[in-house]
Write a protein that holds these residues in place. Structure first.
Motif, PDB file in Angstrom:
ATOM      1  N   ALA A 221      30.013 -33.704  46.234  1.00 42.03           N
ATOM      2  CA  ALA A 221      31.146 -33.641  45.312  1.00 42.03           C
ATOM      3  C   ALA A 221      30.871 -32.692  44.155  1.00 42.03           C
ATOM      4  O   ALA A 221      31.742 -31.906  43.758  1.00 42.03           O
ATOM      5  N   ALA A 222      29.655 -32.735  43.614  1.00 45.74           N
ATOM      6  CA  ALA A 222      29.297 -31.871  42.483  1.00 45.74           C
ATOM      7  C   ALA A 222      29.346 -30.399  42.893  1.00 45.74           C
ATOM      8  O   ALA A 222      29.901 -29.557  42.166  1.00 45.74           O
ATOM      9  N   LEU A 223      28.780 -30.076  44.046  1.00 43.23           N
ATOM     10  CA  LEU A 223      28.732 -28.675  44.469  1.00 43.23           C
ATOM     11  C   LEU A 223      30.103 -28.181  44.918  1.00 43.23           C
ATOM     12  O   LEU A 223      30.474 -27.030  44.639  1.00 43.23           O
ATOM     13  N   ALA A 224      30.865 -29.032  45.598  1.00 44.01           N
ATOM     14  CA  ALA A 224      32.213 -28.627  46.010  1.00 44.01           C
ATOM     15  C   ALA A 224      33.081 -28.383  44.781  1.00 44.01           C
ATOM     16  O   ALA A 224      33.875 -27.433  44.744  1.00 44.01           O
ATOM     17  N   HIS A 225      32.927 -29.233  43.777  1.00 48.71           N
ATOM     18  CA  HIS A 225      33.690 -29.053  42.544  1.00 48.71           C
ATOM     19  C   HIS A 225      33.324 -27.731  41.873  1.00 48.71           C
ATOM     20  O   HIS A 225      34.213 -26.971  41.463  1.00 48.71           O
ATOM     21  N   ALA A 226      32.036 -27.441  41.756  1.00 49.73           N
ATOM     22  CA  ALA A 226      31.607 -26.198  41.102  1.00 49.73           C
ATOM     23  C   ALA A 226      32.083 -24.980  41.883  1.00 49.73           C
ATOM     24  O   ALA A 226      32.498 -23.967  41.294  1.00 49.73           O
ATOM     25  N   GLN A 227      32.048 -25.063  43.210  1.00 46.55           N
ATOM     26  CA  GLN A 227      32.528 -23.947  44.022  1.00 46.55           C
ATOM     27  C   GLN A 227      34.038 -23.767  43.853  1.00 46.55           C
ATOM     28  O   GLN A 227      34.529 -22.639  43.748  1.00 46.55           O
ATOM     29  N   PHE A 228      34.763 -24.870  43.801  1.00 42.82           N
ATOM     30  CA  PHE A 228      36.211 -24.795  43.602  1.00 42.82           C
ATOM     31  C   PHE A 228      36.537 -24.141  42.263  1.00 42.82           C
ATOM     32  O   PHE A 228      37.425 -23.287  42.182  1.00 42.82           O
ATOM     33  N   GLU A 229      35.831 -24.540  41.206  1.00 44.19           N
ATOM     34  CA  GLU A 229      36.093 -23.951  39.889  1.00 44.19           C
ATOM     35  C   GLU A 229      35.703 -22.480  39.855  1.00 44.19           C
ATOM     36  O   GLU A 229      36.276 -21.703  39.085  1.00 44.19           O
ATOM     37  N   THR A 230      34.753 -22.088  40.664  1.00 41.55           N
ATOM     38  CA  THR A 230      34.389 -20.670  40.758  1.00 41.55           C
ATOM     39  C   THR A 230      35.495 -19.881  41.450  1.00 41.55           C
ATOM     40  O   THR A 230      35.871 -18.791  41.001  1.00 41.55           O
ATOM     41  N   ILE A 231      36.049 -20.440  42.519  1.00 40.79           N
ATOM     42  CA  ILE A 231      37.147 -19.775  43.235  1.00 40.79           C
ATOM     43  C   ILE A 231      38.392 -19.716  42.355  1.00 40.79           C
ATOM     44  O   ILE A 231      39.127 -18.727  42.353  1.00 40.79           O
ATOM     45  N   HIS A 232      38.650 -20.796  41.616  1.00 41.77           N
ATOM     46  CA  HIS A 232      39.803 -20.870  40.702  1.00 41.77           C
ATOM     47  C   HIS A 232      41.083 -20.425  41.420  1.00 41.77           C
ATOM     48  O   HIS A 232      41.727 -19.449  41.029  1.00 41.77           O
ATOM     49  N   PRO A 233      41.491 -21.163  42.454  1.00 40.39           N
ATOM     50  CA  PRO A 233      42.557 -20.644  43.325  1.00 40.39           C
ATOM     51  C   PRO A 233      43.971 -20.697  42.754  1.00 40.39           C
ATOM     52  O   PRO A 233      44.878 -20.104  43.333  1.00 40.39           O
ATOM     53  N   THR A 241      42.666 -30.339  39.206  1.00 41.68           N
ATOM     54  CA  THR A 241      42.664 -30.403  40.669  1.00 41.68           C
ATOM     55  C   THR A 241      41.234 -30.526  41.182  1.00 41.68           C
ATOM     56  O   THR A 241      40.954 -31.313  42.093  1.00 41.68           O
ATOM     57  N   GLY A 242      40.329 -29.766  40.589  1.00 39.07           N
ATOM     58  CA  GLY A 242      38.928 -29.814  41.019  1.00 39.07           C
ATOM     59  C   GLY A 242      38.298 -31.172  40.805  1.00 39.07           C
ATOM     60  O   GLY A 242      37.479 -31.627  41.620  1.00 39.07           O
ATOM     61  N   ARG A 243      38.661 -31.853  39.723  1.00 40.85           N
ATOM     62  CA  ARG A 243      38.100 -33.193  39.501  1.00 40.85           C
ATOM     63  C   ARG A 243      38.771 -34.232  40.393  1.00 40.85           C
ATOM     64  O   ARG A 243      38.142 -35.241  40.760  1.00 40.85           O
ATOM     65  N   ALA A 244      40.022 -34.015  40.780  1.00 40.09           N
ATOM     66  CA  ALA A 244      40.649 -34.895  41.776  1.00 40.09           C
ATOM     67  C   ALA A 244      39.949 -34.757  43.121  1.00 40.09           C
ATOM     68  O   ALA A 244      39.763 -35.746  43.852  1.00 40.09           O
ATOM     69  N   ILE A 245      39.525 -33.547  43.456  1.00 43.39           N
ATOM     70  CA  ILE A 245      38.797 -33.306  44.703  1.00 43.39           C
ATOM     71  C   ILE A 245      37.497 -34.096  44.732  1.00 43.39           C
ATOM     72  O   ILE A 245      37.055 -34.564  45.792  1.00 43.39           O
TER      73      ILE A 245
END
Length: 406
Positions: A221-233, A241-245
């Motif tokens: 969850a921590a790494l997926a969240h950080a990757q999502f925030e990096t992509i910033h889609p 949205t990233g914290r809901a993920i």
């Protein structure tokens, strides 16, 4: 184009590429021609998110950190089991408090009363409406079956911004975004996420990583969240949205099957450390973001247990003062007030499936017991509040904002 594999923690860092900059049409005529020429004369440096679908996080974490996060995840699981058996609907209580904490990280604040009022569809301010929509987005993230996928991410975002910004809700961005001070262009921003043409590929890689079941769910969850925030889609709403993920992954991996562990409340006490950990992740060091989530999980569990104790005490006190049969409408409403602590007569009528008089009878019983208090003198929009419940939620929020909570 450049990349930085083999940086401090061994995890691949973001790469960078030069992207031409053209002033958006909406700014034409509002910017001096000399500034236009200056800005359009040079490209900006956009990030390239690394591919992580097949990476082994444990090759880049110390044994001590892996043990630490495993211990924190075990605390999450124990908390999840314990609150599932309480006499009050703690999953609903925690979902609302978590949405408030996640929103507060984005400087969107609303007290428990306004949030509960907004959940009824009544006017309580823009912030309260946004936080209520965040709660709905988190609920949607948790209720989705199976591993996280692209359509689920879009659905979470659509729920989050359905009222606040419907034109972009549920749609990946089609232009640049940046994090930092510049208004006219991304030049000089603190971080410029990947150009929009890379989003689909990066999201595909992210959901492949999230679908794995060979690592601790909190690490994932921590790494997926950080990757999502990096992509910033998205153009907006990426943090929420990233914290809901995070909750979608914790639920899918079995660490939080019954309730919402308020991880955002744990992050709220040190948002500076949270932002620095995201920066370290982008530089190729995953230890800080994993450590941040382990610490946040522990603070969340401690705070959540206190909230559970407070609400259980309220429920026990009500048992002494509510003069009604345990199977009565009054008690059904009393139990529900922990999930929805502000009500109207119309809401109670619908919830109980009773007549209008039956709703007023249930309300009157709880008013007499002191469980409900009239919150408005306006007879057309009269509301009643469970003040003790609201106070417990606000106390949770106050503790979450204090960094020293352990």
């Amino acid at each position: 184009m450049s990349g930085d594999a083999g940086s401090p923690g061994g995890w691949p860092a973001v790469g960078y590429e030069d992207v031409p900059w053209t002033l958006p049409p909406e700014l034409e005529g509002r910017v001096a021609i000399t500034d236009v020429v200056r800005l359009e004369a040079r490209p900006y440096r956009a990030a390239i998110a690394p591919t992580i679908a097949d990476l082994d996080p444990y090759r880049h974490l110390t044994a001590a950190r892996a043990d630490d996060v495993a211990s924190a995840a075990a605390e999450i699981s124990a908390f999840d089991r314990d609150v599932a058996h309480l006499p009050v609907p703690m999953p609903a209580v925690l979902l609302r408090t978590e949405s408030a904490s996640s929103s507060q990280i984005e400087h969107l604040t609303a007290n428990a009363r306004n949030l509960a009022t907004a959940a009824l569809g009544l006017r309580a301010g823009e912030n309260a409406a946004a936080v209520a929509d965040n709660a709905a987005a988190m609920r949607r993230a948790i209720d989705m079956a199976g591993p996280l996928n692209r359509d689920q991410i879009l659905a979470i975002h659509a729920t989050l911004l359905r009222r606040g910004d419907p034109e972009i809700a549920g749609r990946f961005r089609s232009g640049p975004v940046w994090i930092g001070r510049p208004d006219l262009s991304p030049h000089g921003a603190d971080f410029i996420p990947p150009r929009w043409e890379r989003i689909e590929g990066s999201i595909g890689d992210l959901v492949a990583f999230a679908a794995r079941r060979d690592m601790n769910g909190l690490v994932q969850a921590a790494l997926a969240h950080a990757q999502f925030e990096t992509i910033h889609p998205f153009s907006d709403g990426n943090g929420r949205t990233g914290r809901a993920i995070v909750h979608s992954i914790l639920h899918a991996t079995g660490f939080a099957r019954h309730t919402t562990v308020p991880v955002s409340s744990g992050l709220l006490g040190d948002t500076g450390g949270y932002v620095r950990a995201l920066t370290s992740f982008r530089e190729g060091d995953i230890d800080p973001i994993v450590a941040t989530f382990a610490g946040a999980a522990r603070r969340a569990v401690a705070n959540g247990r206190q909230l559970a104790a407070d609400t259980a005490a309220i429920h026990e006190e009500w048992q002494q003062v509510i003069r009604a049969r345990r199977d009565s409408g009054a008690w059904r409403l009393a139990d529900h007030l922990f999930a929805q602590p502000v009500v109207t007569s119309a809401y109670v009528e619908q919830f109980l499936g009773s007549s209008r008089q039956g709703a007023f009878n249930a309300i009157a019983t709880l008013v007499t017991a002191g469980a409900l208090h009239q919150g408005s003198a306006d007879r057309r929009n009269q509301v009643w509040q469970a003040r003790d419940v609201l106070d417990a939620m606000d106390a949770f929020a106050a503790r979450a904002a204090r960094r020293e909570l352990r």
